[in-house]
Design a protein around this motif. Structure first.
Motif, PDB file in Angstrom:
ATOM      1  N   ALA A 181       8.407  49.150  31.563  1.00  0.00           N
ATOM      2  CA  ALA A 181       9.591  48.518  32.130  1.00  0.00           C
ATOM      3  C   ALA A 181       9.856  47.163  31.469  1.00  0.00           C
ATOM      4  O   ALA A 181      11.001  46.798  31.194  1.00  0.00           O
ATOM      5  N   GLU A 182       8.782  46.431  31.175  1.00  0.00           N
ATOM      6  CA  GLU A 182       8.955  45.143  30.517  1.00  0.00           C
ATOM      7  C   GLU A 182       9.477  45.323  29.105  1.00  0.00           C
ATOM      8  O   GLU A 182      10.329  44.543  28.644  1.00  0.00           O
ATOM      9  N   SER A 183       8.998  46.343  28.410  1.00  0.00           N
ATOM     10  CA  SER A 183       9.489  46.602  27.064  1.00  0.00           C
ATOM     11  C   SER A 183      10.980  46.923  27.081  1.00  0.00           C
ATOM     12  O   SER A 183      11.743  46.442  26.246  1.00  0.00           O
ATOM     13  N   GLU A 184      11.402  47.731  28.042  1.00  0.00           N
ATOM     14  CA  GLU A 184      12.818  48.076  28.146  1.00  0.00           C
ATOM     15  C   GLU A 184      13.658  46.837  28.477  1.00  0.00           C
ATOM     16  O   GLU A 184      14.754  46.649  27.952  1.00  0.00           O
ATOM     17  N   TRP A 185      13.115  45.983  29.333  1.00  0.00           N
ATOM     18  CA  TRP A 185      13.838  44.755  29.684  1.00  0.00           C
ATOM     19  C   TRP A 185      13.950  43.844  28.474  1.00  0.00           C
ATOM     20  O   TRP A 185      15.006  43.254  28.226  1.00  0.00           O
ATOM     21  N   LEU A 186      12.878  43.722  27.706  1.00  0.00           N
ATOM     22  CA  LEU A 186      12.914  42.898  26.501  1.00  0.00           C
ATOM     23  C   LEU A 186      13.935  43.430  25.504  1.00  0.00           C
ATOM     24  O   LEU A 186      14.691  42.663  24.903  1.00  0.00           O
ATOM     25  N   ALA A 187      13.966  44.747  25.347  1.00  0.00           N
ATOM     26  CA  ALA A 187      14.896  45.352  24.394  1.00  0.00           C
ATOM     27  C   ALA A 187      16.344  45.192  24.847  1.00  0.00           C
ATOM     28  O   ALA A 187      17.238  44.930  24.037  1.00  0.00           O
ATOM     29  N   SER A 188      16.578  45.325  26.158  1.00  0.00           N
ATOM     30  CA  SER A 188      17.949  45.247  26.678  1.00  0.00           C
ATOM     31  C   SER A 188      18.499  43.824  26.657  1.00  0.00           C
ATOM     32  O   SER A 188      19.717  43.624  26.609  1.00  0.00           O
ATOM     33  N   ASN A 189      17.611  42.845  26.715  1.00  0.00           N
ATOM     34  CA  ASN A 189      18.044  41.447  26.783  1.00  0.00           C
ATOM     35  C   ASN A 189      17.508  40.645  25.601  1.00  0.00           C
ATOM     36  O   ASN A 189      17.250  39.445  25.721  1.00  0.00           O
ATOM     37  N   SER A 190      17.353  41.312  24.463  1.00  0.00           N
ATOM     38  CA  SER A 190      16.678  40.684  23.321  1.00  0.00           C
ATOM     39  C   SER A 190      17.410  39.447  22.808  1.00  0.00           C
ATOM     40  O   SER A 190      16.776  38.477  22.400  1.00  0.00           O
ATOM     41  N   ASP A 191      18.748  39.451  22.842  1.00  0.00           N
ATOM     42  CA  ASP A 191      19.493  38.295  22.324  1.00  0.00           C
ATOM     43  C   ASP A 191      19.234  37.042  23.164  1.00  0.00           C
ATOM     44  O   ASP A 191      18.929  35.969  22.628  1.00  0.00           O
ATOM     45  N   ALA A 192      19.359  37.195  24.491  1.00  0.00           N
ATOM     46  CA  ALA A 192      19.151  36.041  25.366  1.00  0.00           C
ATOM     47  C   ALA A 192      17.693  35.586  25.341  1.00  0.00           C
ATOM     48  O   ALA A 192      17.405  34.381  25.352  1.00  0.00           O
ATOM     49  N   ILE A 193      16.770  36.544  25.312  1.00  0.00           N
ATOM     50  CA  ILE A 193      15.350  36.187  25.298  1.00  0.00           C
ATOM     51  C   ILE A 193      15.002  35.466  23.998  1.00  0.00           C
ATOM     52  O   ILE A 193      14.240  34.500  23.990  1.00  0.00           O
ATOM     53  N   ALA A 194      15.563  35.927  22.889  1.00  0.00           N
ATOM     54  CA  ALA A 194      15.322  35.261  21.617  1.00  0.00           C
ATOM     55  C   ALA A 194      15.808  33.813  21.670  1.00  0.00           C
ATOM     56  O   ALA A 194      15.141  32.899  21.154  1.00  0.00           O
ATOM     57  N   GLU A 195      16.953  33.576  22.308  1.00  0.00           N
ATOM     58  CA  GLU A 195      17.453  32.207  22.429  1.00  0.00           C
ATOM     59  C   GLU A 195      16.533  31.359  23.303  1.00  0.00           C
ATOM     60  O   GLU A 195      16.301  30.180  23.017  1.00  0.00           O
ATOM     61  N   ARG A 196      15.997  31.949  24.349  1.00  0.00           N
ATOM     62  CA  ARG A 196      15.083  31.199  25.209  1.00  0.00           C
ATOM     63  C   ARG A 196      13.787  30.857  24.469  1.00  0.00           C
ATOM     64  O   ARG A 196      13.239  29.758  24.637  1.00  0.00           O
ATOM     65  N   VAL A 197      13.314  31.789  23.662  1.00  0.00           N
ATOM     66  CA  VAL A 197      12.121  31.522  22.858  1.00  0.00           C
ATOM     67  C   VAL A 197      12.403  30.387  21.873  1.00  0.00           C
ATOM     68  O   VAL A 197      11.569  29.492  21.671  1.00  0.00           O
TER      69      VAL A 197
ATOM     70  N   MET B  37       1.709  50.003  23.606  1.00  0.00           N
ATOM     71  CA  MET B  37       2.577  50.229  22.457  1.00  0.00           C
ATOM     72  C   MET B  37       4.031  49.945  22.829  1.00  0.00           C
ATOM     73  O   MET B  37       4.767  49.338  22.067  1.00  0.00           O
ATOM     74  N   ALA B  38       4.427  50.363  24.083  1.00  0.00           N
ATOM     75  CA  ALA B  38       5.814  50.178  24.487  1.00  0.00           C
ATOM     76  C   ALA B  38       6.169  48.698  24.533  1.00  0.00           C
ATOM     77  O   ALA B  38       7.231  48.285  24.096  1.00  0.00           O
ATOM     78  N   ARG B  39       5.224  47.887  25.064  1.00  0.00           N
ATOM     79  CA  ARG B  39       5.507  46.468  25.151  1.00  0.00           C
ATOM     80  C   ARG B  39       5.635  45.854  23.759  1.00  0.00           C
ATOM     81  O   ARG B  39       6.452  44.971  23.522  1.00  0.00           O
ATOM     82  N   ARG B  40       4.797  46.311  22.829  1.00  0.00           N
ATOM     83  CA  ARG B  40       4.862  45.770  21.478  1.00  0.00           C
ATOM     84  C   ARG B  40       6.193  46.094  20.821  1.00  0.00           C
ATOM     85  O   ARG B  40       6.702  45.327  20.012  1.00  0.00           O
ATOM     86  N   GLU B  41       6.792  47.249  21.168  1.00  0.00           N
ATOM     87  CA  GLU B  41       8.095  47.598  20.603  1.00  0.00           C
ATOM     88  C   GLU B  41       9.164  46.616  21.079  1.00  0.00           C
ATOM     89  O   GLU B  41       9.989  46.146  20.298  1.00  0.00           O
ATOM     90  N   GLY B  42       9.161  46.295  22.372  1.00  0.00           N
ATOM     91  CA  GLY B  42      10.124  45.322  22.883  1.00  0.00           C
ATOM     92  C   GLY B  42       9.876  43.951  22.310  1.00  0.00           C
ATOM     93  O   GLY B  42      10.809  43.237  21.936  1.00  0.00           O
ATOM     94  N   SER B  43       8.608  43.572  22.199  1.00  0.00           N
ATOM     95  CA  SER B  43       8.266  42.273  21.630  1.00  0.00           C
ATOM     96  C   SER B  43       8.667  42.183  20.164  1.00  0.00           C
ATOM     97  O   SER B  43       9.139  41.145  19.704  1.00  0.00           O
ATOM     98  N   ALA B  44       8.485  43.288  19.437  1.00  0.00           N
ATOM     99  CA  ALA B  44       8.851  43.293  18.022  1.00  0.00           C
ATOM    100  C   ALA B  44      10.347  43.102  17.830  1.00  0.00           C
ATOM    101  O   ALA B  44      10.789  42.411  16.899  1.00  0.00           O
ATOM    102  N   LEU B  45      11.142  43.698  18.714  1.00  0.00           N
ATOM    103  CA  LEU B  45      12.593  43.532  18.617  1.00  0.00           C
ATOM    104  C   LEU B  45      12.979  42.083  18.890  1.00  0.00           C
ATOM    105  O   LEU B  45      13.828  41.515  18.189  1.00  0.00           O
ATOM    106  N   VAL B  46      12.355  41.464  19.902  1.00  0.00           N
ATOM    107  CA  VAL B  46      12.639  40.061  20.193  1.00  0.00           C
ATOM    108  C   VAL B  46      12.211  39.181  19.020  1.00  0.00           C
ATOM    109  O   VAL B  46      12.909  38.225  18.656  1.00  0.00           O
TER     110      VAL B  46
END
Length: 442
Positions: free
Chosen positions: A92-108, A1-10
């Motif tokens: 930890a991956e979910s937190e990383w995704l959430a903390s870096n969502s802007d840059a990760i979204a650009e990479r996607v 569930m935690a990973r899905r939260e970070g993924s959803a934000l991205v």
């Protein structure tokens, strides 16, 4: 569930950034025409930005599996080790995704651009609808001026210029001894020339990026530097004139343009000369410092140009640039005594201790090895302009001169005595500690 939260934000950030990028690219300037299209299915360009945004957002929304695959590709490359080693890697991956969502979204979105352009530049069945989506997304990302767009999207521009799918540039197919699969029976593929329609599209993209301050200052310098190394793309995309124009319009550090000029020395020496001279006269200290850092490299290709640049920088007041120039001038002692002497005298008169020390270390010994009598009196000038700490190496050279040429040593000592008796007293004490035979000559 935690990973899905970070993924959803991205996912949310990616959707928002996609719409903004496509809209801005369409509205700032006309989109380039597709390099490839089927005669039976001519391209139909979008009529307004909102229809193009809806099309891009709709395709993105229904391709959730594609998003997950691109996100996994980003994580595979950029996920930090501390996240992988975490006790709960999913959290930890979910937190990383959430903390870096802007840059990760650009990479996607950069990967999304790659996939759309791959379909649009398919030589057999080019999809012109995907071309407008991919090119608008590429331009929109670059207009934002982010590091992700600068570093991850450049090779799309090359692919467009050659009208090939990203990752299949013609020069990447060259095989040789450096590849494990190479064998003598394999032939080397000659690189294909740029595609005429692809060049027009790439030119349009570069022109569009020059229209916004963010992309003009943060994207174009690096992209033009990269293009300057291409023997085919540099002239056909008018990279030299673009660099010259950019140098005249900006007051910021333009080091990428200096490096572009250096790379053009091998294939466009006249244009490169104009770029480097303009850089040596630039308003930015960082730009002039980059020129000074590369004087030796320039000298190895264009000796006269390097001397011209050094002379233009000779009036520089910045101490770091003076020191860099001193390093270059010191190296001239091995090649041209005449060129070394006149520039060394100029450096010694400035009183910059670091520059003086660098000149002594890099060139004065080589000069004295062929001219122990020191007809230009550089030793006396170096002693007079050096600080107490910097006189150590100069003093050793003066003592060495006494051993090789006593008459020249006496001339050096007398010159110092007439110029500054206190400095002569310090020299005498130094010589007495190092060599009694030399001290007797004073």
């Amino acid at each position: 569930m935690a990973r899905r939260e970070g993924s959803a934000l991205v996912w949310q950030k990616t959707d928002e950034r996609l719409k903004d990028a496509v809209r801005e690219a369409f509205e700032i300037a006309p989109l380039p025409n597709p390099p490839l299209e089927l005669p039976d299915f001519p391209a139909i360009s979008p009529t307004d930005s909102e229809s193009l945004v809806r099309q891009a957002a709709g395709i993105f929304a229904i391709d959730r599996q594609g998003f997950n695959m691109r996100l996994a590709e980003v994580c595979e490359v950029h996920l930090p080790d501390y996240v992988r080693r975490s006790i709960d890697p999913m959290e930890a991956e979910s937190e990383w995704l959430a903390s870096n969502s802007d840059a990760i979204a650009e990479r996607v979105l950069a990967l999304q651009t790659r996939d759309w352009l791959a379909v649009a530049l398919d030589e057999n069945v080019p999809d012109t609808d995907r071309w407008y989506l991919g090119s608008s997304l590429l331009v929109g990302l670059a207009l934002g001026g982010t590091e992700v767009a600068r570093d991850d999207c450049y090779y799309f521009l090359e692919a467009i210029a050659y009208a090939v799918t990203p990752g299949n540039l013609p020069y990447s197919n060259v095989v040789g001894h450096h590849q494990i699969v190479w064998s003598p029976e394999m032939s080397t593929n000659n690189p294909l020339p740029p595609h005429p329609a692809g060049v027009m599209a790439a030119t349009t993209i570069l022109d569009t990026l020059s229209m916004k301050p963010e992309s003009s200052a943060k994207i174009l310098p690096k992209w033009l530097e990269n293009l300057s190394a291409s023997l085919h793309l540099c002239p056909i995309l008018a990279i030299p004139s673009r660099v010259i124009d950019a140098l005249g319009q900006t007051e910021d550090d333009s080091s990428p343009y200096v490096r572009a000029g250096l790379q053009m020395l091998s294939h466009s020496p006249e244009e490169a000369t104009d770029i480097l001279i303009a850089s040596a006269d630039h308003r930015s200290i960082g730009t002039r410092r980059t020129v000074a850092e590369n004087l030796s490299r320039t000298h190895s290709q264009e000796a006269t140009l390097a001397l011209t640049l050094a002379d233009r920088l000779s009036s520089e007041t910045d101490e770091s640039i003076q020191t860099l120039c001193a390093s270059f001038v010191g190296g001239l002692a091995r090649f041209s005594e005449e060129e070394f002497i006149v520039r060394a005298q100029s450096i010694l008169t400035k009183g910059n201790q670091k520059a003086t020390q660098r000149l002594v270390e890099s060139g004065l010994r080589d000069y004295l090895s062929t001219n122990p009598t020191d007809p230009a009196q550089l030793l006396s000038s170096a002693w007079l302009s050096s600080s107490e700490i910097g006189r150590s190496r100069v003093g050793n050279l003066i003592v060495e001169q006494a051993r090789v040429s006593p008459e020249a040593f006496q001339t050096t000592s007398e010159t110092i005595k007439q110029a500054n008796p206190e400095s002569f007293d310090n020299l005498a004490k130094w010589v007495e500690m190092r060599s009694t035979d030399a001290y007797e000559l004073l």
